[in-house]
Design a protein around this motif. Structure first.
Motif, PDB file in Angstrom:
ATOM      1  N   LEU A 245      20.411 114.916  40.944  1.00 42.28           N
ATOM      2  CA  LEU A 245      19.229 115.292  40.141  1.00 42.28           C
ATOM      3  C   LEU A 245      17.953 114.713  40.756  1.00 42.28           C
ATOM      4  N   ILE A 246      18.043 113.506  41.268  1.00 46.85           N
ATOM      5  CA  ILE A 246      16.873 112.893  41.914  1.00 46.85           C
ATOM      6  C   ILE A 246      16.530 113.666  43.199  1.00 46.85           C
ATOM      7  N   GLY A 247      17.562 114.063  43.925  1.00 41.20           N
ATOM      8  CA  GLY A 247      17.348 114.851  45.151  1.00 41.20           C
ATOM      9  C   GLY A 247      16.663 116.178  44.856  1.00 41.20           C
ATOM     10  N   ILE A 248      17.070 116.810  43.764  1.00 35.75           N
ATOM     11  CA  ILE A 248      16.445 118.088  43.385  1.00 35.75           C
ATOM     12  C   ILE A 248      14.973 117.857  43.026  1.00 35.75           C
ATOM     13  N   GLU A 258      13.134 108.116  47.593  1.00 36.12           N
ATOM     14  CA  GLU A 258      12.710 106.748  47.256  1.00 36.12           C
ATOM     15  C   GLU A 258      11.537 106.770  46.265  1.00 36.12           C
ATOM     16  N   ASP A 259      10.580 107.666  46.502  1.00 41.67           N
ATOM     17  CA  ASP A 259       9.421 107.747  45.605  1.00 41.67           C
ATOM     18  C   ASP A 259       9.849 108.131  44.188  1.00 41.67           C
ATOM     19  N   VAL A 260      10.798 109.067  44.103  1.00 38.26           N
ATOM     20  CA  VAL A 260      11.265 109.508  42.777  1.00 38.26           C
ATOM     21  C   VAL A 260      11.967 108.343  42.076  1.00 38.26           C
ATOM     22  N   CYS A 261      12.770 107.590  42.828  1.00 37.54           N
ATOM     23  CA  CYS A 261      13.447 106.416  42.237  1.00 37.54           C
ATOM     24  C   CYS A 261      12.398 105.401  41.746  1.00 37.54           C
ATOM     25  N   HIS A 275      11.370 115.822  32.499  1.00 41.35           N
ATOM     26  CA  HIS A 275      10.429 115.951  33.628  1.00 41.35           C
ATOM     27  C   HIS A 275      10.974 116.932  34.671  1.00 41.35           C
ATOM     28  N   LEU A 276      12.273 116.806  34.950  1.00 40.80           N
ATOM     29  CA  LEU A 276      12.880 117.664  35.967  1.00 40.80           C
ATOM     30  C   LEU A 276      12.849 119.126  35.521  1.00 40.80           C
ATOM     31  N   ALA A 277      13.150 119.361  34.241  1.00 38.86           N
ATOM     32  CA  ALA A 277      13.148 120.739  33.738  1.00 38.86           C
ATOM     33  C   ALA A 277      11.740 121.328  33.849  1.00 38.86           C
ATOM     34  N   ASP A 278      10.724 120.550  33.452  1.00 40.01           N
ATOM     35  CA  ASP A 278       9.340 121.053  33.533  1.00 40.01           C
ATOM     36  C   ASP A 278       8.985 121.383  34.979  1.00 40.01           C
TER      37      ASP A 278
END
Ligand code: AQP
Length: 332
Positions: A245-248, A258-261, A275-278
């Motif tokens: 999910l973070i990769g997507i 790394e930035d997403v983490c 957030h990911l869905a939006d």
């Protein structure tokens, strides 16, 4: 300019993995390479395809390429079966490739499963047709996912054996182009399996035709683990769903994992999923809108494919002529 050949099978359920792992990268290659992008319908029939669905899926893949931003005037978009030279060269290569080479192909073993005796001869010879696809245009570079690396090596072996057997340097050495971040999108239901058109669970993938509600629902229902979001990639070990999910998110937002983490680390999945869905809905919307428009009246897509096929034939036929001469086929 170096020439790229790449393809997508029109086998239905075109998904986010096909987009992030293939089509989106192709859009980025347009300035640096002469590109030939193919809807590989002849590959698709190596497993049963309903004829009406095959036609519709061929148009859908072409529409996705156009909607994603591939310039069909500058480059070539076509469907494979409109260029008979693919089948002709595949036959010549069937006589160059060795049984032992094909016996080692892992994708055949996976796709044929336990029932190998009942798999089509086409499924077995699939990598030979793929070699023909590339070498028919003397393609020098092929953007491939990890899963296709073995087939590309086979294409190199076939080209080399042909060159050796016939004492020619007709075929170039084909180089893989492997992209960095998030090239491999995994199933939303099992982070260890790739997102796939043929997964029986529709909840495992985001289809390019899904609307905003479906995308949001699938992300909400995506498998996770009980821990909060990892704060760095070091915590990805044993957490394939979190990594996926973070990769997507990283791929869709053009940022690093790394930035997403760093941004979401420590938060609960429920917040991150929103957030990911939006992000998924808003970043896919323009392309999906354009795909819908192209699929309502398919005359434009059909015209692009016919024009692309005519231009592909113009490139392929002289090369096939050269190959036939080398083999010793008599022609008028
Ligand atoms: N999950 C994925 N993540 C990243 N890239 C992917 N591709 C496929 N799945 C993912 C890339 O999409 C391109 C076209 O693939 P294809 O049409 O040849 O189909 P495939 O590789 O066999 O995978 P699919 O789409 O999941 O189909 P099925 O279910 O039939 O196996 C390729 O560049 C591929 O790497």
């Amino acid at each position: 300019m170096d020439r790229i050949f790449s393809g997508v099978q029109p086998t239905g359920n075109l998904h986010l993995g096909n987009y992030l792992g293939a089509i989106r990268n192709w859009v980025r290659l347009q300035n640096d390479y002469e590109c030939i992008f193919c809807v590989v319908d002849m590959h698709a029939i190596t497993q049963w395809q309903d004829p009406a669905e095959l036609t519709a899926n061929t148009r859908e893949v072409a529409a996705a390429m156009i909607a994603a931003g591939i310039d069909a005037k500058k480059h070539i978009i076509f469907n494979q079966s409109q260029v008979p030279a693919h089948a002709e060269l595949a036959w010549i290569f069937n006589c160059v490739a060795r049984m032992g080479w094909l016996n080692r192909m892992t994708q055949f073993k996976e796709k044929a499963g336990k029932n190998r005796e009942n798999a089509s001869v086409g499924l077995y010879a699939y990598p030979v047709l793929m070699a023909a696809d590339i070498l028919l245009y003397k393609g020098t570079h092929v953007p491939v996912g990890e899963d296709q690396k073995q087939h590309l090596e086979l294409a190199r072996d076939i080209a080399q054996k042909f060159n050796n057997d016939f004492k020619t340097d007709l075929f170039p050495v084909v180089e893989p182009l492997i992209f960095g971040a998030a090239t491999r999108v995994m199933s939303l239901k099992d982070g260890t399996k790739k997102m796939s058109k043929s997964d029986p669970s529709d909840l495992s993938r985001i289809n390019m035709t899904d609307d905003a509600d479906q995308i949001a629902k699938k992300i909400r229902k995506a498998k996770t683990d009980p821990e909060p979001l990892p704060e760095s990639t070091k915590e990805f070990n044993g957490r394939p769903e979190a990594a996926n999910l973070i990769g997507i998110y990283a791929a869709l937002s053009d940022s690093s994992v790394e930035d997403v983490c760093a941004r979401f680390g420590g938060e609960p999945f429920s917040t991150f999923k929103q957030h990911l869905a939006d992000l998924a809905v808003s970043s896919l919307a323009p392309m999906q809108e354009e795909m819908r428009r192209l699929m309502q009246d398919t005359s434009h897509v059909d015209a692009v494919l016919a024009d692309g096929a005519a231009r592909a034939r113009a490139v392929a036929e002289p090369i096939l002529g050269e190959i036939k001469d080398v083999v010793g086929f008599l022609s008028p």
